[in-house]
Design a protein around this motif. Structure first.
Motif, short mmCIF file in Angstrom:
data_model
loop_
_atom_site.label_atom_id
_atom_site.label_comp_id
_atom_site.label_asym_id
_atom_site.label_seq_id
_atom_site.Cartn_x
_atom_site.Cartn_y
_atom_site.Cartn_z
N ASP A 27 19.35 -14.80 50.50
CA ASP A 27 18.75 -15.25 49.23
C ASP A 27 17.25 -15.51 49.39
O ASP A 27 16.48 -15.28 48.46
N ARG A 28 16.85 -16.02 50.55
CA ARG A 28 15.43 -16.31 50.76
C ARG A 28 14.60 -15.03 50.83
O ARG A 28 13.41 -15.02 50.57
N GLY A 29 15.26 -13.93 51.25
CA GLY A 29 14.54 -12.67 51.39
C GLY A 29 14.28 -12.28 52.83
O GLY A 29 13.58 -11.30 53.09
N ILE A 31 15.24 -10.49 56.18
CA ILE A 31 15.98 -9.24 56.38
C ILE A 31 16.77 -9.34 57.68
O ILE A 31 16.19 -9.66 58.73
N GLY A 77 10.72 -10.73 58.68
CA GLY A 77 9.99 -11.05 57.46
C GLY A 77 8.56 -11.46 57.81
O GLY A 77 8.26 -11.73 58.97
N THR A 140 14.51 -1.42 57.02
CA THR A 140 13.71 -2.00 55.94
C THR A 140 14.42 -1.70 54.62
O THR A 140 14.69 -0.53 54.33
N MET A 144 11.98 -3.53 49.11
CA MET A 144 10.81 -4.23 49.65
C MET A 144 9.82 -4.63 48.55
O MET A 144 9.20 -5.69 48.61
N SER A 146 10.38 -5.64 45.74
CA SER A 146 10.84 -6.85 45.05
C SER A 146 10.74 -8.08 45.94
O SER A 146 10.89 -9.20 45.47
N LEU A 147 10.50 -7.84 47.23
CA LEU A 147 10.38 -8.96 48.18
C LEU A 147 8.93 -9.35 48.42
O LEU A 147 8.62 -10.52 48.64
N TYR A 148 8.05 -8.35 48.44
CA TYR A 148 6.64 -8.58 48.80
C TYR A 148 5.73 -7.73 47.92
O TYR A 148 6.12 -6.65 47.47
N ALA A 153 3.41 -6.73 52.41
CA ALA A 153 4.42 -5.96 53.15
C ALA A 153 3.83 -5.31 54.39
O ALA A 153 4.57 -4.93 55.30
#
Ligand code: ADP
Length: 155
Positions: A27-29, A31, A77, A140, A144, A146-148, A153
Protein backbone atom coordinates in the motif's frame (compact mmCIF):
# COMPACT_ATOMS: atom_id res chain seq x y z
CA UNK A 1 16.61 3.23 -6.18
CA UNK A 2 17.50 1.87 -2.78
CA UNK A 3 16.90 -1.68 -1.63
CA UNK A 4 16.34 -2.72 1.97
CA UNK A 5 15.88 -5.96 3.89
CA UNK A 6 12.64 -6.77 5.70
CA UNK A 7 12.28 -9.85 7.88
CA UNK A 8 8.83 -10.90 9.09
CA UNK A 9 9.87 -12.46 12.38
CA UNK A 10 8.34 -15.56 14.01
CA UNK A 11 6.17 -13.20 16.09
CA UNK A 12 4.50 -12.09 12.82
CA UNK A 13 4.30 -15.59 11.32
CA UNK A 14 2.86 -17.21 14.46
CA UNK A 15 0.23 -14.49 14.86
CA UNK A 16 -0.79 -14.66 11.18
CA UNK A 17 0.10 -11.00 10.65
CA UNK A 18 2.03 -11.57 7.43
CA UNK A 19 -0.83 -10.61 5.11
CA UNK A 20 -1.48 -7.35 6.95
CA UNK A 21 2.20 -6.39 7.00
CA UNK A 22 2.82 -7.24 3.35
CA UNK A 23 -0.36 -5.29 2.57
CA UNK A 24 1.02 -2.21 4.33
CA UNK A 25 4.31 -2.51 2.43
CA UNK A 26 2.52 -2.70 -0.92
CA UNK A 27 0.00 0.00 0.00
CA UNK A 28 2.87 2.39 0.76
CA UNK A 29 4.30 1.80 -2.71
CA UNK A 30 7.43 -0.14 -1.79
CA UNK A 31 8.23 -2.70 -4.46
CA UNK A 32 8.85 -6.31 -3.41
CA UNK A 33 11.64 -7.62 -5.62
CA UNK A 34 12.62 -10.68 -3.57
CA UNK A 35 10.68 -12.78 -1.07
CA UNK A 36 11.12 -16.21 0.48
CA UNK A 37 10.40 -18.22 3.60
CA UNK A 38 13.41 -19.60 5.45
CA UNK A 39 14.37 -21.15 8.77
CA UNK A 40 17.06 -19.14 10.56
CA UNK A 41 19.71 -20.75 12.75
CA UNK A 42 22.11 -19.50 15.42
CA UNK A 43 24.98 -19.08 12.95
CA UNK A 44 23.16 -16.57 10.73
CA UNK A 45 21.75 -14.78 13.79
CA UNK A 46 25.24 -14.37 15.25
CA UNK A 47 26.21 -12.59 12.03
CA UNK A 48 23.02 -10.59 11.67
CA UNK A 49 22.94 -9.49 15.32
CA UNK A 50 26.74 -9.31 15.79
CA UNK A 51 26.27 -6.06 17.75
CA UNK A 52 24.15 -7.95 20.33
CA UNK A 53 25.92 -11.32 20.75
CA UNK A 54 27.44 -10.29 24.11
CA UNK A 55 24.14 -9.06 25.56
CA UNK A 56 22.49 -11.22 28.25
CA UNK A 57 19.32 -11.42 26.15
CA UNK A 58 21.06 -12.79 23.04
CA UNK A 59 20.01 -16.43 23.78
CA UNK A 60 16.41 -15.19 23.86
CA UNK A 61 16.89 -13.54 20.47
CA UNK A 62 18.09 -16.90 19.10
CA UNK A 63 15.17 -18.83 20.55
CA UNK A 64 12.56 -16.29 19.44
CA UNK A 65 14.02 -15.86 15.95
CA UNK A 66 14.24 -19.65 15.37
CA UNK A 67 10.80 -20.46 16.81
CA UNK A 68 9.28 -20.70 13.32
CA UNK A 69 10.34 -19.92 9.77
CA UNK A 70 10.59 -16.25 8.82
CA UNK A 71 9.79 -14.39 5.60
CA UNK A 72 12.63 -12.31 4.18
CA UNK A 73 11.94 -9.64 1.59
CA UNK A 74 13.92 -7.25 -0.53
CA UNK A 75 12.01 -3.95 -0.76
CA UNK A 76 12.82 -1.36 -3.39
CA UNK A 77 11.99 2.34 -3.60
CA UNK A 78 13.32 5.88 -3.45
CA UNK A 79 14.72 6.28 0.11
CA UNK A 80 13.45 2.75 0.81
CA UNK A 81 15.75 2.21 3.82
CA UNK A 82 14.53 5.27 5.74
CA UNK A 83 10.92 4.93 4.61
CA UNK A 84 10.63 1.31 5.74
CA UNK A 85 12.53 1.91 8.99
CA UNK A 86 10.04 4.69 9.82
CA UNK A 87 7.10 2.43 8.92
CA UNK A 88 8.47 -0.16 11.39
CA UNK A 89 8.96 2.18 14.37
CA UNK A 90 11.32 2.03 17.35
CA UNK A 91 12.60 -1.28 18.73
CA UNK A 92 10.32 -1.60 21.76
CA UNK A 93 6.76 -2.20 20.60
CA UNK A 94 5.42 -0.59 23.75
CA UNK A 95 7.18 2.65 22.84
CA UNK A 96 6.59 2.55 19.09
CA UNK A 97 4.25 5.22 17.72
CA UNK A 98 0.72 4.21 16.75
CA UNK A 99 0.56 3.86 12.98
CA UNK A 100 3.92 2.09 12.82
CA UNK A 101 4.02 -1.68 12.37
CA UNK A 102 5.51 -2.25 15.82
CA UNK A 103 3.27 0.43 17.35
CA UNK A 104 0.17 -1.27 15.98
CA UNK A 105 1.09 -4.95 16.41
CA UNK A 106 3.75 -5.36 19.15
CA UNK A 107 3.82 -5.19 22.95
CA UNK A 108 7.41 -6.47 23.24
CA UNK A 109 10.99 -5.24 23.01
CA UNK A 110 12.01 -8.57 21.53
CA UNK A 111 9.00 -10.10 19.76
CA UNK A 112 8.65 -6.97 17.69
CA UNK A 113 7.25 -8.44 14.47
CA UNK A 114 9.64 -7.16 11.84
CA UNK A 115 13.28 -6.33 11.07
CA UNK A 116 14.27 -3.38 8.89
CA UNK A 117 17.81 -2.51 7.78
CA UNK A 118 19.04 0.69 9.46
CA UNK A 119 21.34 2.11 6.75
CA UNK A 120 21.98 1.77 3.03
CA UNK A 121 25.33 0.07 3.69
CA UNK A 122 23.84 -2.40 6.18
CA UNK A 123 20.96 -3.11 3.79
CA UNK A 124 23.48 -4.16 1.11
CA UNK A 125 25.32 -6.44 3.55
CA UNK A 126 22.11 -7.91 4.97
CA UNK A 127 20.55 -8.59 1.55
CA UNK A 128 23.71 -10.51 0.61
CA UNK A 129 23.44 -12.44 3.87
CA UNK A 130 19.86 -13.61 3.33
CA UNK A 131 19.50 -13.89 -0.46
CA UNK A 132 21.47 -16.00 -2.91
CA UNK A 133 22.47 -14.67 -6.29
CA UNK A 134 19.46 -14.56 -8.60
CA UNK A 135 16.86 -14.46 -5.80
CA UNK A 136 16.52 -10.67 -5.97
CA UNK A 137 14.80 -9.82 -9.23
CA UNK A 138 15.26 -6.76 -11.41
CA UNK A 139 11.52 -6.03 -11.25
CA UNK A 140 9.89 -2.66 -11.88
CA UNK A 141 6.08 -2.47 -11.93
CA UNK A 142 4.23 -1.13 -14.97
CA UNK A 143 2.56 1.33 -12.60
CA UNK A 144 5.75 3.32 -11.87
CA UNK A 145 4.17 6.52 -13.21
CA UNK A 146 1.51 6.17 -10.51
CA UNK A 147 4.15 5.71 -7.81
CA UNK A 148 6.63 8.45 -8.72
CA UNK A 149 7.04 11.50 -10.91
CA UNK A 150 9.42 10.96 -13.84
CA UNK A 151 12.32 12.77 -12.13
CA UNK A 152 11.82 10.94 -8.83
CA UNK A 153 11.79 7.55 -10.55
CA UNK A 154 15.35 8.17 -11.71
CA UNK A 155 16.64 8.54 -8.12
P1 ADP B 1 16.14 -2.86 15.73
O1 ADP B 1 15.56 -4.22 15.40
O2 ADP B 1 15.06 -1.88 16.09
O3 ADP B 1 17.08 -2.33 14.65
P2 ADP B 1 18.41 -3.61 17.46
O4 ADP B 1 19.30 -3.78 16.27
O5 ADP B 1 18.92 -2.80 18.61
O6 ADP B 1 16.98 -2.99 17.08
O7 ADP B 1 18.04 -5.04 18.06
C1 ADP B 1 17.78 -6.12 17.22
C2 ADP B 1 16.68 -6.97 17.81
O8 ADP B 1 17.12 -7.55 19.05
C3 ADP B 1 15.42 -6.19 18.17
O9 ADP B 1 14.57 -5.98 17.07
C4 ADP B 1 14.80 -7.07 19.23
O10 ADP B 1 14.11 -8.16 18.65
C5 ADP B 1 16.04 -7.60 19.97
N1 ADP B 1 16.36 -6.75 21.13
C6 ADP B 1 17.01 -5.55 21.10
N2 ADP B 1 17.15 -5.04 22.35
C7 ADP B 1 16.55 -5.93 23.18
C8 ADP B 1 16.34 -6.00 24.60
N3 ADP B 1 16.80 -5.03 25.42
N4 ADP B 1 15.69 -7.07 25.11
C9 ADP B 1 15.25 -8.05 24.29
N5 ADP B 1 15.40 -8.06 22.94
C10 ADP B 1 16.04 -7.02 22.40
Amino acid sequence: MEQTLAILKPSAIERNLTGKIIGRILDRGLIICGMKMMQLDEAILREHYAHLVDKPFFPQIVSSMTASPVIVMCLKGVDAVRVFREMVGVTNGRQAAPGTIRGDFAMSNQANIVHASDSVENARIELERFFKKGEILDYTPQAMASLYSADEALL
